[in-house]
Design a protein around this motif. Structure first.
Motif, PDB file in Angstrom:
ATOM      1  N   LYS A 124      -5.394   1.745 -13.496  1.00  0.00           N
ATOM      2  CA  LYS A 124      -6.512   1.626 -12.563  1.00  0.00           C
ATOM      3  C   LYS A 124      -7.855   1.631 -13.299  1.00  0.00           C
ATOM      4  CE  LYS A 124      -5.073   4.976  -9.648  1.00  0.00           C
ATOM      5  NZ  LYS A 124      -3.652   5.031  -9.955  1.00  0.00           N
ATOM      6  N   LEU A 125      -8.019   2.551 -14.194  1.00  0.00           N
ATOM      7  CA  LEU A 125      -9.320   2.764 -14.823  1.00  0.00           C
ATOM      8  C   LEU A 125      -9.653   1.690 -15.850  1.00  0.00           C
ATOM      9  CD1 LEU A 125     -11.493   4.917 -14.482  1.00  0.00           C
ATOM     10  CD2 LEU A 125     -10.491   6.151 -16.386  1.00  0.00           C
ATOM     11  N   ALA A 126      -8.670   1.294 -16.665  1.00  0.00           N
ATOM     12  CA  ALA A 126      -8.963   0.409 -17.790  1.00  0.00           C
ATOM     13  C   ALA A 126      -8.155  -0.891 -17.810  1.00  0.00           C
ATOM     14  CB  ALA A 126      -8.716   1.172 -19.096  1.00  0.00           C
ATOM     15  N   GLY A 127      -7.238  -1.056 -16.859  1.00  0.00           N
ATOM     16  CA  GLY A 127      -6.424  -2.263 -16.845  1.00  0.00           C
ATOM     17  C   GLY A 127      -5.318  -2.262 -17.893  1.00  0.00           C
ATOM     18  N   TRP A 128      -5.020  -1.105 -18.477  1.00  0.00           N
ATOM     19  CA  TRP A 128      -3.957  -1.019 -19.480  1.00  0.00           C
ATOM     20  C   TRP A 128      -2.594  -1.171 -18.819  1.00  0.00           C
ATOM     21  CZ3 TRP A 128      -5.361   3.843 -22.892  1.00  0.00           C
ATOM     22  CH2 TRP A 128      -6.580   3.619 -23.531  1.00  0.00           C
ATOM     23  N   PHE A 129      -1.577  -1.410 -19.608  1.00  0.00           N
ATOM     24  CA  PHE A 129      -0.187  -1.501 -19.157  1.00  0.00           C
ATOM     25  C   PHE A 129      -0.035  -2.499 -18.006  1.00  0.00           C
ATOM     26  CE2 PHE A 129      -0.744   2.833 -20.836  1.00  0.00           C
ATOM     27  CZ  PHE A 129       0.214   2.841 -21.830  1.00  0.00           C
ATOM     28  N   GLY A 130      -0.783  -3.596 -18.080  1.00  0.00           N
ATOM     29  CA  GLY A 130      -0.697  -4.632 -17.064  1.00  0.00           C
ATOM     30  C   GLY A 130      -1.343  -4.261 -15.744  1.00  0.00           C
ATOM     31  N   GLY A 131      -2.171  -3.232 -15.763  1.00  0.00           N
ATOM     32  CA  GLY A 131      -2.803  -2.768 -14.529  1.00  0.00           C
ATOM     33  C   GLY A 131      -3.955  -3.647 -14.084  1.00  0.00           C
ATOM     34  N   PRO A 132      -4.441  -3.381 -12.883  1.00  0.00           N
ATOM     35  CA  PRO A 132      -5.458  -4.241 -12.301  1.00  0.00           C
ATOM     36  C   PRO A 132      -6.878  -3.997 -12.821  1.00  0.00           C
ATOM     37  CG  PRO A 132      -4.923  -2.476 -10.789  1.00  0.00           C
ATOM     38  CD  PRO A 132      -3.987  -2.355 -11.967  1.00  0.00           C
ATOM     39  N   GLY A 133      -7.140  -2.864 -13.431  1.00  0.00           N
ATOM     40  CA  GLY A 133      -8.511  -2.518 -13.784  1.00  0.00           C
ATOM     41  C   GLY A 133      -9.229  -1.951 -12.576  1.00  0.00           C
ATOM     42  N   LEU A 134     -10.413  -1.466 -12.813  1.00  0.00           N
ATOM     43  CA  LEU A 134     -11.131  -0.694 -11.796  1.00  0.00           C
ATOM     44  C   LEU A 134     -11.489  -1.502 -10.545  1.00  0.00           C
ATOM     45  CD1 LEU A 134     -12.152   2.095 -11.160  1.00  0.00           C
ATOM     46  CD2 LEU A 134     -14.268   1.560 -12.363  1.00  0.00           C
ATOM     47  N   ASP A 135     -12.014  -2.693 -10.719  1.00  0.00           N
ATOM     48  CA  ASP A 135     -12.442  -3.468  -9.546  1.00  0.00           C
ATOM     49  C   ASP A 135     -11.267  -3.851  -8.647  1.00  0.00           C
ATOM     50  OD1 ASP A 135     -15.135  -3.310 -10.217  1.00  0.00           O
ATOM     51  OD2 ASP A 135     -15.096  -5.180 -11.378  1.00  0.00           O
ATOM     52  N   LYS A 136     -10.185  -4.335  -9.235  1.00  0.00           N
ATOM     53  CA  LYS A 136      -9.005  -4.706  -8.437  1.00  0.00           C
ATOM     54  C   LYS A 136      -8.315  -3.470  -7.863  1.00  0.00           C
ATOM     55  CE  LYS A 136      -8.661  -9.239  -9.151  1.00  0.00           C
ATOM     56  NZ  LYS A 136      -9.031 -10.178  -8.151  1.00  0.00           N
ATOM     57  N   ALA A 137      -8.304  -2.384  -8.632  1.00  0.00           N
ATOM     58  CA  ALA A 137      -7.715  -1.143  -8.109  1.00  0.00           C
ATOM     59  C   ALA A 137      -8.512  -0.667  -6.907  1.00  0.00           C
ATOM     60  CB  ALA A 137      -7.687  -0.070  -9.194  1.00  0.00           C
ATOM     61  N   ALA A 138      -9.833  -0.800  -6.982  1.00  0.00           N
ATOM     62  CA  ALA A 138     -10.687  -0.410  -5.849  1.00  0.00           C
ATOM     63  C   ALA A 138     -10.336  -1.231  -4.608  1.00  0.00           C
ATOM     64  CB  ALA A 138     -12.156  -0.588  -6.216  1.00  0.00           C
ATOM     65  N   GLU A 139     -10.130  -2.528  -4.791  1.00  0.00           N
ATOM     66  CA  GLU A 139      -9.738  -3.383  -3.659  1.00  0.00           C
ATOM     67  C   GLU A 139      -8.396  -2.931  -3.082  1.00  0.00           C
ATOM     68  OE1 GLU A 139      -9.693  -7.508  -4.849  1.00  0.00           O
ATOM     69  OE2 GLU A 139     -11.751  -7.387  -5.616  1.00  0.00           O
ATOM     70  N   GLY A 140      -7.455  -2.613  -3.961  1.00  0.00           N
ATOM     71  CA  GLY A 140      -6.138  -2.155  -3.514  1.00  0.00           C
ATOM     72  C   GLY A 140      -6.220  -0.853  -2.745  1.00  0.00           C
ATOM     73  N   LEU A 141      -7.045   0.061  -3.218  1.00  0.00           N
ATOM     74  CA  LEU A 141      -7.185   1.336  -2.509  1.00  0.00           C
ATOM     75  C   LEU A 141      -7.885   1.148  -1.171  1.00  0.00           C
ATOM     76  CD1 LEU A 141      -7.977   3.858  -5.392  1.00  0.00           C
ATOM     77  CD2 LEU A 141      -5.875   3.593  -4.093  1.00  0.00           C
ATOM     78  N   GLU A 142      -8.848   0.247  -1.122  1.00  0.00           N
ATOM     79  CA  GLU A 142      -9.509  -0.030   0.161  1.00  0.00           C
ATOM     80  C   GLU A 142      -8.512  -0.613   1.160  1.00  0.00           C
ATOM     81  OE1 GLU A 142     -13.233  -2.108  -0.101  1.00  0.00           O
ATOM     82  OE2 GLU A 142     -14.173  -0.406  -1.140  1.00  0.00           O
ATOM     83  N   ALA A 143      -7.591  -1.445   0.681  1.00  0.00           N
ATOM     84  CA  ALA A 143      -6.551  -2.008   1.555  1.00  0.00           C
ATOM     85  C   ALA A 143      -5.640  -0.914   2.103  1.00  0.00           C
ATOM     86  CB  ALA A 143      -5.733  -3.048   0.806  1.00  0.00           C
TER      87      ALA A 143
END
Length: 176
Positions: free
Chosen positions: A25-44
């Motif tokens: 979530k925070l840095a997009g490591w391990f194939g993660g979305p990174g902060l902006d996309k994680a924020a969108e996912g949490l808002e959903a």
């Protein structure tokens, strides 16, 4: 000795998973979305505003990961991990309409929450910073250890309630 090895394996496993979740979530490591996309996912999922919630969730996951892997302040690490995973599990379950991961539910984070909660009762074991530093909860009598475990689980639940309640309020308002 074998119990201590089991607790070490459990702590490292949970800590690694929480580390991966936090850094995805925070840095997009391990194939993660990174902060902006994680924020969108949490808002959903009804966790609004998404960006601060993503940062908070990541920091809780990373803190819990460090404490659990080290076996340092294990009741606190267990509470942080459990609380964060409760929010994730309940949010996913509410959105998916089912607890099962195959249906989009929160089965997996709920299992992680339960495992972290279990560590609040067992402690970190002999191979831990808690033991090395001879912290007060190491070697507690079973009754006192049970009270400490209940307190840690209580803290986890109490910290999970506000974001869950806010999610339900946000979701209800968006359906009007």
């Amino acid at each position: 000795m074998s119990i201590d090895i089991g607790l070490l394996v459990l702590r490292v496993l949970i800590g690694f998973v929480l580390f991966v979740h936090g850094t995805q979530k925070l840095a997009g490591w391990f194939g993660g979305p990174g902060l902006d996309k994680a924020a969108e996912g949490l808002e959903a999922l009804g966790q609004i505003p998404g960006k601060p919630m993503a940062v908070l969730a990541s920091l809780c996951e990373l803190s819990a990961a460090a404490l659990l892997v080290l076996g340092l302040a294990t009741p606190l690490g267990a509470a942080a991990g459990m609380g964060t995973m409760l929010v994730a599990g309940v949010s996913l379950t509410a959105k998916g309409g089912s607890v099962w991961i195959i249906s989009g539910g929160g089965e997996y984070p709920l299992v992680l929450a339960a495992l972290a909660g279990g560590l609040a009762f067992t402690g970190a074991g002999s191979w831990s910073a808690d033991e090395l530093l001879e912290l007060p909860w190491v070697g507690m009598a079973e009754a006192k250890a049970a009270v400490l475990g209940c307190a840690a689980v209580g803290v986890a639940v109490l910290t999970a309630v506000p974001p869950i309640a806010r999610m339900r309020t946000t979701t209800a308002q968006s359906h009007r």
